[in-house]
Scaffold this motif. Structure first.
Motif, PDB file in Angstrom:
ATOM      1  N   GLU A   4       0.839  -1.187   0.000  1.00  0.00           N
ATOM      2  CA  GLU A   4       0.000   0.000   0.000  1.00  0.00           C
ATOM      3  C   GLU A   4       0.880   1.246   0.000  1.00  0.00           C
ATOM      4  O   GLU A   4       1.858   1.322   0.744  1.00  0.00           O
ATOM      5  N   ILE A   5       0.548   2.200  -0.862  1.00  0.00           N
ATOM      6  CA  ILE A   5       1.255   3.481  -0.856  1.00  0.00           C
ATOM      7  C   ILE A   5       0.228   4.597  -0.723  1.00  0.00           C
ATOM      8  O   ILE A   5      -0.926   4.458  -1.129  1.00  0.00           O
ATOM      9  N   SER A   6       0.649   5.709  -0.164  1.00  0.00           N
ATOM     10  CA  SER A   6      -0.215   6.869   0.008  1.00  0.00           C
ATOM     11  C   SER A   6       0.040   7.875  -1.107  1.00  0.00           C
ATOM     12  O   SER A   6       1.188   8.120  -1.478  1.00  0.00           O
ATOM     13  N   LYS A   7      -1.037   8.451  -1.624  1.00  0.00           N
ATOM     14  CA  LYS A   7      -0.926   9.509  -2.630  1.00  0.00           C
ATOM     15  C   LYS A   7      -1.316  10.863  -2.046  1.00  0.00           C
ATOM     16  O   LYS A   7      -1.591  11.818  -2.785  1.00  0.00           O
ATOM     17  N   ALA A   8      -1.287  10.987  -0.729  1.00  0.00           N
ATOM     18  CA  ALA A   8      -1.782  12.196  -0.069  1.00  0.00           C
ATOM     19  C   ALA A   8      -0.982  13.434  -0.433  1.00  0.00           C
ATOM     20  O   ALA A   8      -1.508  14.550  -0.418  1.00  0.00           O
ATOM     21  N   GLN A   9       0.306  13.267  -0.758  1.00  0.00           N
ATOM     22  CA  GLN A   9       1.163  14.422  -1.044  1.00  0.00           C
ATOM     23  C   GLN A   9       1.230  14.764  -2.529  1.00  0.00           C
ATOM     24  O   GLN A   9       1.983  15.658  -2.925  1.00  0.00           O
ATOM     25  N   GLN A  10       0.437  14.095  -3.333  1.00  0.00           N
ATOM     26  CA  GLN A  10       0.535  14.268  -4.778  1.00  0.00           C
ATOM     27  C   GLN A  10       0.371  15.729  -5.200  1.00  0.00           C
ATOM     28  O   GLN A  10       1.053  16.209  -6.099  1.00  0.00           O
ATOM     29  N   SER A  11      -0.555  16.429  -4.575  1.00  0.00           N
ATOM     30  CA  SER A  11      -0.854  17.803  -4.963  1.00  0.00           C
ATOM     31  C   SER A  11      -0.268  18.832  -4.008  1.00  0.00           C
ATOM     32  O   SER A  11      -0.757  19.957  -3.921  1.00  0.00           O
ATOM     33  N   SER A  12       0.773  18.492  -3.304  1.00  0.00           N
ATOM     34  CA  SER A  12       1.392  19.432  -2.373  1.00  0.00           C
ATOM     35  C   SER A  12       2.325  20.390  -3.118  1.00  0.00           C
ATOM     36  O   SER A  12       2.575  20.236  -4.319  1.00  0.00           O
ATOM     37  N   ASP A  13       2.866  21.362  -2.416  1.00  0.00           N
ATOM     38  CA  ASP A  13       3.725  22.392  -3.010  1.00  0.00           C
ATOM     39  C   ASP A  13       5.147  21.864  -3.169  1.00  0.00           C
ATOM     40  O   ASP A  13       5.962  21.939  -2.260  1.00  0.00           O
ATOM     41  N   TRP A  14       5.457  21.349  -4.356  1.00  0.00           N
ATOM     42  CA  TRP A  14       6.785  20.785  -4.605  1.00  0.00           C
ATOM     43  C   TRP A  14       7.839  21.854  -4.849  1.00  0.00           C
ATOM     44  O   TRP A  14       9.027  21.563  -4.872  1.00  0.00           O
ATOM     45  N   GLY A  15       7.412  23.103  -5.004  1.00  0.00           N
ATOM     46  CA  GLY A  15       8.371  24.185  -5.177  1.00  0.00           C
ATOM     47  C   GLY A  15       8.811  24.835  -3.885  1.00  0.00           C
ATOM     48  O   GLY A  15       9.600  25.783  -3.907  1.00  0.00           O
TER      49      GLY A  15
END
Length: 206
Positions: free
Chosen positions: A129-140
């Motif tokens: 199982e992996i989490s995708k919770a950070q997919q739309s976080s601020d990568w900049g």
């Protein structure tokens, strides 16, 4: 297993010569020309993941990373290679091939479902199982959170093992050659995206 964060480039000689590498990117959004490349994550499948973060205003020189990505003797494994290839081509000016795409392979052999996301594949093929919770976080952001670093690492952590299972299924269904042809075309598909044909199927009749 460890996750290493590097600024602006990989250290020299991180990976053995010719070792295939799993690759993913994190950007500020989905429009390659507008939304800058922030992170490239890369792993040789031996347990460690390396994240290369690029700051705002970066010149993306990254000679060590470019050398690995452009090495013709290393297969680069992606999930949805089309997007990552375009981002790498645009910002790092490198054609990161030869290519293996787990999403394309999944679509060729998992025809019993329309769920081809990384999370679904990891669950079905590997029982993880992996989490995708950070997919739309601020990568900049100037500092990546621990949750962001773990998310980025998990995007490349399982691709080598997934390729093995997908290759077995491709061979079973007689679609290995077709998959290889699709993989070989993906850098050109990314070039079409960059050149202004992201949504148009130029092979269609209309």
């Amino acid at each position: 297993m460890a996750v290493y964060l590097h600024e602006e480039d990989l250290p020299a000689d991180v990976f053995a010569p010719g070792a295939d590498v799993a690759v993913d990117t994190e950007t500020m959004g989905l429009h390659t020309h507008r939304d800058r490349l922030c992170v490239v994550q890369i792993s040789d499948g031996r347990g460690d993941e390396h994240l290369v973060r690029f700051a705002a205003g970066s010149d993306y020189a990254a000679p060590n990373l470019r050398a690995v990505l452009g090495d013709p003797d290393r297969v680069k494994l992606y999930h949805f290679a089309r997007f990552d290839l375009a981002a790498i081509r645009h910002y790092l000016e490198t054609v990161a091939a030869p290519v293996y795409c787990t999403k394309v392979a999944s679509k060729l052999v998992r025809t019993y479902t329309d769920r081809h996301g990384l999370k679904e594949l990891v669950r079905e093929l590997l029982g993880q199982e992996i989490s995708k919770a950070q997919q739309s976080s601020d990568w900049g952001a100037p500092v990546l959170s621990d949750a962001q670093k773990e998310y980025a690492a998990s995007d490349v952590r399982y691709l080598h093992a997934m390729r093995e299972e997908l290759d077995r299924r491709l061979a079973r269904e007689g679609r290995s050659a077709l998959a290889k042809a699709c993989f070989d075309f993906l850098p050109h598909r990314a070039d079409l995206d960059l050149a202004g044909w992201p949504e148009v199927d130029i092979f269609a009749h209309m």
